[in-house]
Design an enzyme around this catalytic site. Structure first.
Site, mmCIF file in Angstrom:
data_model
loop_
_atom_site.group_PDB
_atom_site.id
_atom_site.type_symbol
_atom_site.label_atom_id
_atom_site.label_comp_id
_atom_site.label_asym_id
_atom_site.label_seq_id
_atom_site.Cartn_x
_atom_site.Cartn_y
_atom_site.Cartn_z
ATOM 1 N N ARG A 1 -12.933 -38.438 33.935
ATOM 2 C CA ARG A 1 -12.681 -37.022 33.684
ATOM 3 C C ARG A 1 -11.858 -36.395 34.793
ATOM 4 N NH1 ARG A 1 -16.512 -33.373 34.020
ATOM 5 N NH2 ARG A 1 -15.421 -31.888 32.704
ATOM 6 N N LYS B 1 -23.471 -42.056 41.057
ATOM 7 C CA LYS B 1 -22.929 -42.295 39.728
ATOM 8 C C LYS B 1 -23.084 -43.759 39.330
ATOM 9 C CE LYS B 1 -19.054 -40.889 36.873
ATOM 10 N NZ LYS B 1 -17.902 -39.962 36.826
ATOM 11 N N ARG C 1 -22.014 -29.180 40.272
ATOM 12 C CA ARG C 1 -22.540 -29.872 41.446
ATOM 13 C C ARG C 1 -23.816 -29.191 41.920
ATOM 14 N NH1 ARG C 1 -16.909 -30.199 44.968
ATOM 15 N NH2 ARG C 1 -15.611 -31.015 43.270
#
Length: 332
Positions: free
Chosen positions: A123, A188, A325
């Protein structure tokens, strides 16, 4: 199959193979073996070891993608839903390839997988680091009568599918970060890139791209600009057979979920999303280009929009180019 791919497939088991055996397998002279090994290692970014008096092996065994093993991980119904399966040794991007194939008429439920991507994408223009044979890179084509705008929340559906499949493997504490990051201990583990095209009122075609870090070494992921983790760390123990099995199970679950989403919308997936939503009620910062909006994350709405409690009241945001975030990350 080209010679270098044939060589890597021979060595993928991590066992020592003699120079004579390699030469016979490739149909080359014994003297040409080292040159072939060096070229293959350079092309695929792999580390080879020479075992004196015995032969050569890969420093790290590889579980390469195999059609039969992938399909064996799916149910009979799942295999019937899958219209086409393409597995590539190297490709620019599974998403880009599948978008081209979609424009050329590829059927819905086409699955594209690759051992390595030269131009993998995430992204917001990020590069998706894609070393050979150690992670999972795949894209699925879904054709729909709906308008492109009606498919906007499909990224949340895909995120739920990935999180559920990882949890089913035994990964504990897997979480989702809106709109489509899959995390483990705030790092991640997987990401998604969804691209849609079509007529303004439909029909549309959607390409769901999924990347999951499986066994990537630290040096292979050095270019990643955010904290990341691999399945090997999140799921201690043997990962033998996981790569093909996970690819097959993800494809089957995603096909079922997209059909459900097309029929009933995001509503049935909201509770499933909340199971993995660890940020609800926490202070967060939303980045919209150069702007930063702070507030308390209040979950997602029926259309996939994020709800943010701010000093000006509750605001809602669609995914687009927005980045979410946790405030704790902002303070590091």
């Amino acid at each position: 199959m080209d010679r270098q791919i044939a060589l890597i497939r021979l060595l993928a088991d991590g066992e020592v193979h003699s120079g004579e055996a390699i030469a016979a397998h490739l149909g080359i002279t014994r003297a040409a073996v080292w040159k072939a090994l060096r070229k293959a290692a350079e092309r695929f970014g792999l580390v080879l070891e020479s075992v004196r008096g015995r032969g050569y092996r890969l420093a790290q065994p590889l579980e390469l993608l195999e059609r039969e093993r992938l399909l064996a991980a799916m149910s009979e119904q799942g295999r019937a839903r899958l219209a086409r399966l393409d597995i590539h040794d190297q490709i620019d991007s599974t998403n880009a390839w599948l978008m081209r194939e979609a424009a050329a008429g590829a059927p819905s439920a086409t699955l594209c997988l690759a051992e390595q991507q030269s131009a993998g994408r995430g992204r917001r223009g990020r590069t998706w680091v894609s070393p050979f044979g150690v992670n999972l890179y795949g894209s699925l084509l879904w054709r729909s009568p709906l308008a492109p705008a009606a498919l906007g929340a499909s990224s949340l559906v895909a995120g739920v599918v990935v999180a559920e499949q990882l949890a089913a493997l035994g990964v504990e504490d897997v979480t989702l970060k809106w709109p489509n990051d899959v995390l483990w201990q705030r790092r991640k583990l997987a990401g998604l890139l969804l691209e849609v095209a079509g007529e303004s009122q439909g029909p549309s075609h959607l390409v769901v791209g999924i990347g999951i870090n499986l066994r990537m070494a630290a040096d292979q992921g050095a270019a990643i600009d955010q904290p990341w983790v691999t399945l090997a760390e999140a799921l201690p123990g043997a990962l033998e057979g996981v790569r093909n099995a996970l690819a097959g199970r993800l494809a089957e679950a995603l096909l079922e979920a997209l059909a459900d989403y097309e029929r009933a919308g995001l509503g049935p997936f909201l509770a499933r999303w909340e199971r993995f939503d660890s940020l609800r009620g926490q202070p967060v910062a939303l980045h919209l280009g150069e702007r930063v909006i702070r507030g308390r994350y209040a979950g997602i709405e029926d259309d996939g929009a994020l709800r943010l409690e701010t000093t000006e009241g509750v605001r809602r945001f669609q995914a687009g180019e927005v980045s979410l975030r946790p405030v704790v990350e902002e303070e590091r």
